[in-house]
Design an enzyme around this catalytic site. Structure first.
Site, PDB file in Angstrom:
ATOM      1  N   ARG A  86      -1.615   7.552   1.493  1.00  0.00           N
ATOM      2  CA  ARG A  86      -0.689   7.720   0.376  1.00  0.00           C
ATOM      3  C   ARG A  86      -1.332   7.548  -0.993  1.00  0.00           C
ATOM      4  O   ARG A  86      -1.129   8.359  -1.896  1.00  0.00           O
ATOM      5  CB  ARG A  86       0.492   6.734   0.480  1.00  0.00           C
ATOM      6  CG  ARG A  86       1.561   7.190   1.434  1.00  0.00           C
ATOM      7  CD  ARG A  86       2.188   6.007   2.114  1.00  0.00           C
ATOM      8  NE  ARG A  86       1.241   5.474   3.059  1.00  0.00           N
ATOM      9  CZ  ARG A  86       1.176   5.841   4.345  1.00  0.00           C
ATOM     10  NH1 ARG A  86       2.050   6.670   4.824  1.00  0.00           N
ATOM     11  NH2 ARG A  86       0.258   5.351   5.142  1.00  0.00           N
ATOM     12  N   THR A  87      -2.095   6.469  -1.150  1.00  0.00           N
ATOM     13  CA  THR A  87      -2.612   6.187  -2.491  1.00  0.00           C
ATOM     14  C   THR A  87      -3.539   7.312  -2.944  1.00  0.00           C
ATOM     15  O   THR A  87      -3.390   7.842  -4.052  1.00  0.00           O
ATOM     16  CB  THR A  87      -3.330   4.823  -2.519  1.00  0.00           C
ATOM     17  OG1 THR A  87      -2.444   3.842  -1.982  1.00  0.00           O
ATOM     18  CG2 THR A  87      -3.716   4.440  -3.931  1.00  0.00           C
ATOM     19  N   LYS A 116     -26.486   5.843   1.529  1.00  0.00           N
ATOM     20  CA  LYS A 116     -27.941   5.690   1.344  1.00  0.00           C
ATOM     21  C   LYS A 116     -28.258   4.345   0.701  1.00  0.00           C
ATOM     22  O   LYS A 116     -29.397   4.074   0.356  1.00  0.00           O
ATOM     23  CB  LYS A 116     -28.475   6.810   0.434  1.00  0.00           C
ATOM     24  CG  LYS A 116     -28.246   8.207   0.968  1.00  0.00           C
ATOM     25  CD  LYS A 116     -28.815   9.223  -0.028  1.00  0.00           C
ATOM     26  CE  LYS A 116     -28.461  10.641   0.357  1.00  0.00           C
ATOM     27  NZ  LYS A 116     -28.761  11.581  -0.748  1.00  0.00           N
ATOM     28  N   ARG A 137     -10.740   2.251  -4.654  1.00  0.00           N
ATOM     29  CA  ARG A 137     -10.313   1.313  -3.604  1.00  0.00           C
ATOM     30  C   ARG A 137     -11.570   0.769  -2.942  1.00  0.00           C
ATOM     31  O   ARG A 137     -12.457   1.534  -2.571  1.00  0.00           O
ATOM     32  CB  ARG A 137      -9.422   2.007  -2.577  1.00  0.00           C
ATOM     33  CG  ARG A 137      -9.167   1.114  -1.365  1.00  0.00           C
ATOM     34  CD  ARG A 137      -8.108   1.651  -0.454  1.00  0.00           C
ATOM     35  NE  ARG A 137      -6.794   1.562  -1.057  1.00  0.00           N
ATOM     36  CZ  ARG A 137      -5.664   1.867  -0.406  1.00  0.00           C
ATOM     37  NH1 ARG A 137      -5.710   2.298   0.841  1.00  0.00           N
ATOM     38  NH2 ARG A 137      -4.503   1.760  -1.010  1.00  0.00           N
ATOM     39  N   HIS A 165      -2.989  -4.534  -5.912  1.00  0.00           N
ATOM     40  CA  HIS A 165      -2.759  -3.101  -5.750  1.00  0.00           C
ATOM     41  C   HIS A 165      -1.692  -2.738  -6.801  1.00  0.00           C
ATOM     42  O   HIS A 165      -0.552  -2.462  -6.472  1.00  0.00           O
ATOM     43  CB  HIS A 165      -2.264  -2.839  -4.329  1.00  0.00           C
ATOM     44  CG  HIS A 165      -2.293  -1.401  -3.895  1.00  0.00           C
ATOM     45  ND1 HIS A 165      -2.474  -0.351  -4.772  1.00  0.00           N
ATOM     46  CD2 HIS A 165      -2.148  -0.840  -2.668  1.00  0.00           C
ATOM     47  CE1 HIS A 165      -2.442   0.788  -4.090  1.00  0.00           C
ATOM     48  NE2 HIS A 165      -2.254   0.514  -2.820  1.00  0.00           N
TER      49      HIS A 165
HETATM   50  C1  NCD Z   1      -1.202  -0.616   1.522  1.00  0.00           C
HETATM   51  C2  NCD Z   1      -2.605  -1.037   1.153  1.00  0.00           C
HETATM   52  O1  NCD Z   1      -3.556  -0.266   1.283  1.00  0.00           O
HETATM   53  O2  NCD Z   1      -2.722  -2.149   0.657  1.00  0.00           O
HETATM   54  N1  NCD Z   1      -1.065   0.759   1.677  1.00  0.00           N
HETATM   55  C3  NCD Z   1      -0.776   1.520   0.575  1.00  0.00           C
HETATM   56  O3  NCD Z   1      -1.536   1.594  -0.353  1.00  0.00           O
HETATM   57  N2  NCD Z   1       0.393   2.150   0.542  1.00  0.00           N
HETATM   58  C4  NCD Z   1      -0.593  -1.401   2.606  1.00  0.00           C
HETATM   59  C5  NCD Z   1      -1.290  -1.529   3.925  1.00  0.00           C
HETATM   60  O4  NCD Z   1      -2.369  -0.990   4.157  1.00  0.00           O
HETATM   61  O5  NCD Z   1      -0.716  -2.189   4.790  1.00  0.00           O
END
Ligand code: NCD
Length: 338
Positions: A86-87, A116, A137, A165
């Site tokens: 999703r993100t 590398k 991320r 997040h």
């Molecule tokens: C979450 C995350 O990556 O922190 N997912 C997201 O970004 N929607 C939640 C999760 O992974 O459980």
């Protein structure tokens, strides 16, 4: 031809761009232009209301015409060292719908020079040469801040380990407001992995700025970290902790359910002991208020039964869509276009 003289070919070359005409002044008044988005601590109810208002305009635009050219010519790099559906997709969709371009390093950094042995600072300082904003991320808490210290362009934290997040928390709060028309006065229950769940950490900190009642529902080993609990208590909120969803199901306005974060456990036996602790079922939903909202940042791995999906109170896929509008608003804001 003498040195310093231009060839006729060069002299006759027509200019490609009328830059005076094309150049636009960035919108700076909202305080987001050129800024990193690293933590929810950067937001207050006024700036949240601003972003939510822009997000609503984005939603209306997408529903009516699909896309616009607001970010034409801008490039977003999505750099993901951890899995994401999703993100990453919502940032990519957000940029695409606003006419911008994308460098997607989301299908495993193993295909980039990271494999590398390239360091995060070098990867960041490379990617910023091509882009106007970087979404990162990474498994390490503090990594987004570190990247931001190296990059001259805005960095957005799309999850730094068990840290924060922030863009998820914004879309979560936007969804609550959208579903229930208010935030103040609500009873919001967070259920599941409150210890490792970064979405919980960010959303809780955001909610601490409002007049809400918070319930934290988790097994003992997955309780909310004390520092965050103390922040919430210091903010004067009405807070309770419990192991049981049954304790809060009848009064909750929002049930924010989360996945047990398997990847953060050092001992798999500990994960196994708590992984199936909660399941939201239609039977449980019968005891909830008629206008309660069930949310989940997703992915789910059993915490919400599929048989709940048809319940109008199940908001998690609407929440997913809101993520795109919030990220459109944030991208436009940091790029000086909102
Ligand atoms: C979450 C995350 O990556 O922190 N997912 C997201 O970004 N929607 C939640 C999760 O992974 O459980």
């Amino acid at each position: 031809m003498k040195e310093g003289e231009k060839s006729d070919m060069l002299k006759d070359r027509p200019r490609l761009f009328d830059l005076d005409d094309l150049e636009q002044k960035p919108t700076t008044g909202n305080g987001f232009y050129g800024k990193d988005i690293l933590s929810v601590k950067q937001f207050d109810p006024d700036s949240l209301a601003y972003i939510f208002d822009v997000a609503e305009e984005m939603r209306e635009m997408v529903r009516r015409v699909g896309g616009a050219d607001l970010l034409k010519g801008h490039v977003l790099t999505c750099l993901f060292y951890e899995p994401s559906t999703r993100t990453s997709s919502s940032f990519i969709a957000a940029m695409a719908r606003l006419g911008g371009g994308i460098i997607p390093i989301t299908q495993g950094v193993q295909f980039s020079s990271v494999s590398k042995g390239e360091s995060l600072p070098d990867t960041i300082r490379t990617l910023e040469q091509y882009s106007d904003v970087i979404v990162l991320r990474h498994p390490d808490e503090g990594s987004a801040k570190m990247a931001a210290d190296y990059a001259a362009i805005p960095v957005m934290n799309a999850g730094d380990g068990t840290g924060e997040h922030p863009t998820q928390a914004l879309l979560d709060l936007f969804t609550i407001q959208d579903e229930l028309d208010r935030i103040d006065g609500l009873h919001i229950a967070m259920v599941g992995d409150l210890r490792f769940g970064r979405t919980v950490h960010s959303l809780t900190r955001l909610l601490a700025q409002y007049n809400v009642k918070l319930s934290f529902v988790s097994p003992e080993i997955l309780r909310l970290p004390l520092v965050i609990m103390n922040d919430v208590r210091d903010a004067g909120l009405d807070v309770r902790e419990t192991h049981s969803v049954a304790d809060i199901i009848e009064t909750a306005d929002v049930l924010y359910v989360t996945r047990v974060q398997k990847e953060r456990f050092s001992e798999l036996s500990q994960y196994d002991a708590v992984k199936d602790y909660y399941t939201i079922t239609p039977e449980l939903m019968e005891r909830a208020q008629d206008n309660m909202v069930v949310m989940h940042p997703l992915p789910r791995v059993g915490e919400i039964a599929y048989s709940v999906d048809g319940d109008p109170r199940a908001a998690y896929f609407r929440q997913v869509q809101n993520g795109m509008y919030i990220r459109m608003a944030l991208l436009a804001a940091v790029l000086g276009k909102a």
